[in-house]
Design a protein around this motif. Structure first.
Motif, short mmCIF file in Angstrom:
data_model
loop_
_atom_site.label_atom_id
_atom_site.label_comp_id
_atom_site.label_asym_id
_atom_site.label_seq_id
_atom_site.Cartn_x
_atom_site.Cartn_y
_atom_site.Cartn_z
N ILE A 49 0.82 -1.21 0.00
CA ILE A 49 0.00 0.00 0.00
C ILE A 49 0.85 1.26 0.00
O ILE A 49 0.42 2.32 -0.46
CB ILE A 49 -0.98 0.01 1.20
CG1 ILE A 49 -2.07 1.06 1.00
CG2 ILE A 49 -0.25 0.21 2.50
CD1 ILE A 49 -2.89 0.88 -0.27
N GLU A 50 2.11 1.16 0.48
CA GLU A 50 2.98 2.32 0.52
C GLU A 50 3.76 2.51 -0.78
O GLU A 50 4.38 3.55 -0.98
CB GLU A 50 3.96 2.21 1.70
CG GLU A 50 3.31 2.29 3.07
CD GLU A 50 2.58 3.62 3.28
OE1 GLU A 50 3.05 4.64 2.73
OE2 GLU A 50 1.56 3.63 3.97
N HIS A 97 -8.30 -0.67 -3.52
CA HIS A 97 -7.84 0.11 -2.36
C HIS A 97 -6.54 0.85 -2.69
O HIS A 97 -6.35 2.01 -2.29
CB HIS A 97 -7.61 -0.79 -1.15
CG HIS A 97 -8.88 -1.29 -0.52
ND1 HIS A 97 -10.00 -0.51 -0.39
CD2 HIS A 97 -9.19 -2.50 0.06
CE1 HIS A 97 -10.96 -1.20 0.21
NE2 HIS A 97 -10.48 -2.42 0.49
N TRP A 98 -5.64 0.17 -3.42
CA TRP A 98 -4.39 0.82 -3.79
C TRP A 98 -4.66 2.02 -4.69
O TRP A 98 -4.10 3.10 -4.50
CB TRP A 98 -3.46 -0.18 -4.52
CG TRP A 98 -2.13 0.43 -4.86
CD1 TRP A 98 -1.01 0.43 -4.12
CD2 TRP A 98 -1.82 1.18 -6.05
NE1 TRP A 98 0.01 1.14 -4.74
CE2 TRP A 98 -0.47 1.60 -5.93
CE3 TRP A 98 -2.55 1.54 -7.19
CZ2 TRP A 98 0.17 2.36 -6.91
CZ3 TRP A 98 -1.91 2.31 -8.17
CH2 TRP A 98 -0.57 2.70 -8.03
N ARG A 101 -6.07 4.80 -2.68
CA ARG A 101 -5.05 5.38 -1.78
C ARG A 101 -4.15 6.34 -2.55
O ARG A 101 -3.83 7.44 -2.06
CB ARG A 101 -4.21 4.24 -1.18
CG ARG A 101 -2.85 4.65 -0.61
CD ARG A 101 -3.00 5.52 0.64
NE ARG A 101 -1.71 5.94 1.18
CZ ARG A 101 -1.10 7.08 0.91
NH1 ARG A 101 -1.67 7.96 0.05
NH2 ARG A 101 0.04 7.40 1.46
N HIS A 102 -3.74 5.98 -3.74
CA HIS A 102 -2.78 6.79 -4.47
C HIS A 102 -3.44 7.81 -5.41
O HIS A 102 -2.76 8.50 -6.15
CB HIS A 102 -1.81 5.89 -5.23
CG HIS A 102 -0.91 5.13 -4.30
ND1 HIS A 102 0.19 5.69 -3.71
CD2 HIS A 102 -1.00 3.85 -3.82
CE1 HIS A 102 0.77 4.80 -2.93
NE2 HIS A 102 0.07 3.67 -2.97
N LEU A 107 -4.82 8.81 3.42
CA LEU A 107 -5.12 7.38 3.48
C LEU A 107 -6.22 7.16 4.50
O LEU A 107 -6.04 7.44 5.69
CB LEU A 107 -3.87 6.58 3.86
CG LEU A 107 -4.07 5.08 4.07
CD1 LEU A 107 -4.60 4.43 2.79
CD2 LEU A 107 -2.78 4.41 4.50
N ASP A 108 -7.35 6.68 4.04
CA ASP A 108 -8.48 6.38 4.92
C ASP A 108 -8.06 5.23 5.84
O ASP A 108 -7.72 4.14 5.37
CB ASP A 108 -9.69 5.98 4.07
CG ASP A 108 -10.89 5.63 4.93
OD1 ASP A 108 -10.80 5.71 6.16
OD2 ASP A 108 -11.93 5.26 4.34
N ARG A 111 -9.81 2.01 5.19
CA ARG A 111 -9.33 1.33 3.99
C ARG A 111 -8.01 0.59 4.31
O ARG A 111 -7.80 -0.55 3.88
CB ARG A 111 -9.10 2.36 2.88
CG ARG A 111 -8.83 1.74 1.50
CD ARG A 111 -8.60 2.83 0.47
NE ARG A 111 -9.74 3.71 0.29
CZ ARG A 111 -10.79 3.41 -0.45
NH1 ARG A 111 -10.86 2.25 -1.08
NH2 ARG A 111 -11.79 4.27 -0.58
N LEU A 112 -7.14 1.26 5.08
CA LEU A 112 -5.88 0.61 5.48
C LEU A 112 -6.15 -0.63 6.31
O LEU A 112 -5.46 -1.65 6.18
CB LEU A 112 -5.01 1.61 6.26
CG LEU A 112 -3.64 1.10 6.71
CD1 LEU A 112 -2.80 0.64 5.52
CD2 LEU A 112 -2.90 2.18 7.49
#
Length: 814
Positions: A49-50, A97-98, A101-102, A107-108, A111-112
């Protein structure tokens, strides 16, 4: 009903899943099975995710699912179609989700939560499919339907009342024996996914045990339970078979990684036994955690946490200011910084606390912002933060009612060379903690373990010099192992060095060390010794100097400052200049090290110990005289009996009673050093140059040349000594080489001794000292005994070594 939880290490591969399935299906009662993500999965999801690059993120996610697919293929399930559909659906959700996120700068956290808990979903899907494939009726349950939580989304706290209502209203199939649930996950008031924080799967299992009124909760992991110490640090650590909830919570809070404090809370509410088991050794009994336990040990275990920072806040503002502590800890709580330990001065002028080192900068900024006015007015001192600290803790019910445990704990840490910067006792009084530097943790940890759990008193020996005395000492240590074992003592030879090289090994005292030293090309230095002691692998490390080297003795203060005890037969340091003499003792005192040197004066005779006892009892020593050389005692005894001096010296040399060069003995310098040491023990501040020293050999005799030349010319002295002894005999006396200290004056030389004097009968290698004191006068106190040869000297050294061992007053653990 039972609840079983399996960790990621237990589910690392297909063999792990099969093993877990066997453990589950061996259960006779209906069971709830909670699982963690497989090993490394959550870390991969964090990285996924990062990762900002879409291709790299896609590659990470594909590799993760491919690994799980390979695991499924290896299990050879009967029907994996449903499982593959679940995999595909979950992978698509994670990709979405990715993308979300981007596409946003924020970042919710919900969601994380869904991303990070995907690993638990995957492992629970696989285990459920495996049990079905094996023919067992099972039910997969989404834990979010039952566990309701509130608080920070990633560190939520379960609402047990709301969760109980959800559990009671749940319609579970009546014909299934196993209920499989993913751990770590919960839902908040908005029905959104949240996480239960660190060790969340253990916490999930404890919550289900609470809700279902389970008969027990079993945490299956990769260790056989809770140990008295970390087995990775202490190989002899013992399994704790039984421990109370309170003790287990203290251990968990202070770094024992087997369980988390949150895990104990829900089962403690209803008195449910919690059992820690090893999935790789399922027949091991494990550790049972209950409201109380039958284990009588006063101290159950030690634990540690490293990479901590110690924050100190001090200043007049803190004195009698209500709300100061609330402001300090409130501003840190807003940053979600956990306080591990708190210690406050009795004057309320200062408060210090420990936090994780990773939170240090955030904490400093928060405190500066909160107290900007007080810092500007200088009613608060600048905030002091010390990094690279560790917390060492002992836990046990004995801290409540057993005297001396805290003292032993703190003394053991100090004995390891660590400076204790803060101390805190838990409000439950079941634990006491000390903050030290990270670099001292390993050594302190071992010493604390030895103090409370090792019934054998231990000394680790670093032997410098392996000539006659050193070799004999090693032989004595080796031959006495069985006897020492029966006495509860371990004397371990860890290092042996000669003037060129050294060898080190875990069990040098149990093998022939000579070939190891001959093959060695390692040169010993102070830097290497420092590295060895800083490794923390040694208990009661003690350097034993069996050399006569001035170069070695010059390092004594350094050895003591490093943290070694020091036992020496080498007289050079104690007879050197007074500045060096004082510096060695200052180092020993400063570092609480033992410095023993009984063999400096009388080989194996307890001369120094006896003199010290006389002084401690209030006696005043007026003068002393003695025969302090076993070799000269032996030589002059032979001459007295009619043997020529040259033959007497040759015989003593052949017997090994003299130094390789007999002139070292005959010069009297060795005796001079001994009488100087005795005088200094009595408080005299004298130097070697203050001694009136007369060699045993006549002044006109030329003793120069090689040893062979000297031995060849020595018969020239035979007539001289024959005449001296004949004259003395005619006067009912004999000749002895005597050292004396009287009226503040030191003298050493050949002296006529009458039949009525206590030194008259001393011969044949004996040493003797006559002490005239206030208590012992006119008849002196005499100590005498054999004083020549390597055996008695090594025996005296060995006795000093055993003095470094701690006294065991009672057993504190079992």
């Amino acid at each position: 009903m039972k609840v079983l939880k399996f960790g990621g290490s237990s589910l690392a591969d297909s063999a792990g899943f099969r093993n877990v399935a066997q453990i589950i299906t061996a259960q006779a009662t209906r069971s709830i099975i909670t699982v963690s993500a497989t090993a490394t999965t959550t870390d991969t999801l964090h990285l996924f995710i990062e990762t900002a690059d879409k291709a790299e993120a896609h590659q990470l996610l594909s590799a993760l699912f491919e690994r799980h697919q390979q695991l499924v293929d290896a299990l050879d399930l009967n029907d994996s179609g449903q499982l593959l559909m679940q995999f595909n659906q979950l992978q698509q959700q994670l990709q979405q989700h990715w993308q979300a996120r981007h596409s946003s700068s924020l970042l919710d956290p919900h969601r994380l939560s869904e991303i990070l808990s995907a690993g638990e979903l995957l492992s629970s899907y696989i285990l459920y499919a495996l049990l079905k494939s094996m023919g067992y009726a099972s039910h997969w349950l989404d834990s979010r339907e039952v566990i309701h939580a509130s608080g920070p989304v990633l560190e939520s706290q379960a609402d047990l009342i709301a969760s109980q209502e959800a559990w009671n209203s749940l319609q579970l199939p009546s014909n299934v024996h196993y209920i499989i649930v993913p751990g770590f996950m919960a839902s908040d008031n908005a029905q959104a996914t949240c996480l239960l924080g660190r060790n969340g799967s253990d916490y999930s299992a404890a919550i289900f045990a609470n809700l279902s009124h389970a008969d027990s909760l079993e945490i299956w992991t990769d260790v056989s339970g809770i140990y008295s110490a970390d087995p990775r640090k202490i190989s002899q650590a013992q399994l704790i078979k039984s421990i109370s909830y309170r003790e287990a919570m203290e251990l968990a809070h202070h770094g024992t990684g087997v369980i988390h404090p949150k895990t104990i809370g829900p089962v403690r509410q209803k008195g449910i036994p919690l059992i820690v088991k090893n999935s790789f050794q399922p027949n091991d009994a494990g550790t049972v955690i209950t409201p109380s336990c039958s284990n009588p040990a006063k101290v159950k275990a030690i634990s540690s946490q490293s990479r901590m920072s110690l924050v100190s806040i001090s200043g007049s503002y803190l004195c009698d200011t209500s709300g100061a502590a609330e402001r300090i800890f409130g501003c840190l709580a807003q940053q979600h910084i956990s306080i591990i330990l708190i210690s406050q001065s009795s004057s309320e002028y200062s408060v210090c606390f420990a936090i994780r080192q990773q939170d240090e900068q955030i904490a400093k900024a928060a405190l500066k912002a909160e107290f900007s006015s007080e810092l500007q007015q200088q009613v608060l001192d600048p905030i002091d933060i010390r990094s690279h600290r560790s917390i060492l803790t002992v836990v046990g019910k004995g801290l409540i009612d057993e005297k001396g445990i805290s003292s032993k704990f703190l003394s053991a840490i100090s004995a390891g060379g660590a400076n204790i910067e803060a101390i805190a006792q838990g409000s439950s009084e079941l634990s006491i903690s000390a903050v030290i530097k990270d670099q001292h943790l390993s050594s302190a940890y071992r010493r604390v373990y030895a103090e409370f759990f090792d019934r054998k008193r231990q000394v680790d020996l670093f032997i410098l010099g392996c000539g006659n005395v050193g070799t004999e000492l090693i032989r004595q240590v080796q031959s006495q192992q069985d006897y020492l074992h029966n006495k509860g003592i371990r004397a371990n030879v860890r290092l042996i060095a000669n003037s060129k090289y050294y060898c080190d090994d875990e069990q040098l005292e149990q093998q022939d060390w000579r070939p190891l030293l001959e093959q060695s090309h390692q040169t010993l230095s102070n830097k290497q010794l420092q590295g060895l002691i800083e490794s923390g692998h040694y208990v009661n490390p003690t350097i034993v100097d069996c050399t006569c080297s001035e170069e070695v003795s010059a390092n004594y203060a350094d050895y003591l400052d490093m943290g070694f005890n020091l036992v020496t037969a080498n007289k050079k340091a104690n007879s050197s200049d007074m500045a060096t003499y004082r510096r060695i003792r200052q180092s020993a005192s400063r570092r609480f090290r033992h410095f023993f040197y009984e063999t400096n004066v009388g080989a194996g005779l307890p001369i120094l110990k006896t003199l010290d006892s006389l002084l401690c009892s209030g006696d005043t020593v007026q003068n002393i005289s003695g025969i302090l050389s076993g070799s000269l005692s032996y030589i002059l005894g032979l001459v007295e009996d009619g043997l020529p001096m040259s033959q007497a010296v040759a015989q003593a040399k052949e017997q090994g009673f003299t130094e390789p060069d007999p002139r070292d003995d005959l010069s009297g310098m060795d005796v001079a050093r001994k009488i100087l040491i005795l005088a200094r023990e009595l408080g005299a501040e004298l130097e070697l140059s203050d001694i009136r020293l007369n060699s045993l050999l006549p002044n006109e005799f030329d003793s120069s040349g090689s040893v062979a030349d000297f031995m060849q010319s020595l018969p020239q002295t035979d007539a001289y000594f024959e005449e001296l002894f004949a004259k003395a005999k005619s006067q009912h006396a004999t000749l002895k080489y005597v050292a004396s200290f009287e009226d503040g004056q030191l003298s050493v030389g050949l002296q006529q001794v009458s039949e009525t004097e206590p030194l008259y009968p001393i011969k044949g290698g004996e040493n003797a000292i006559a002490v005239y004191s206030e208590y012992y006068s006119p008849i002196p106190f005499v100590i005498k005994g054999y004083g020549a040869g390597a055996s008695v000297t090594a025996s005296g050294i060995f006795s000093n070594i055993l003095q470094t061992l701690p006294h065991r007053e009672q057993e504190l653990a079992s």
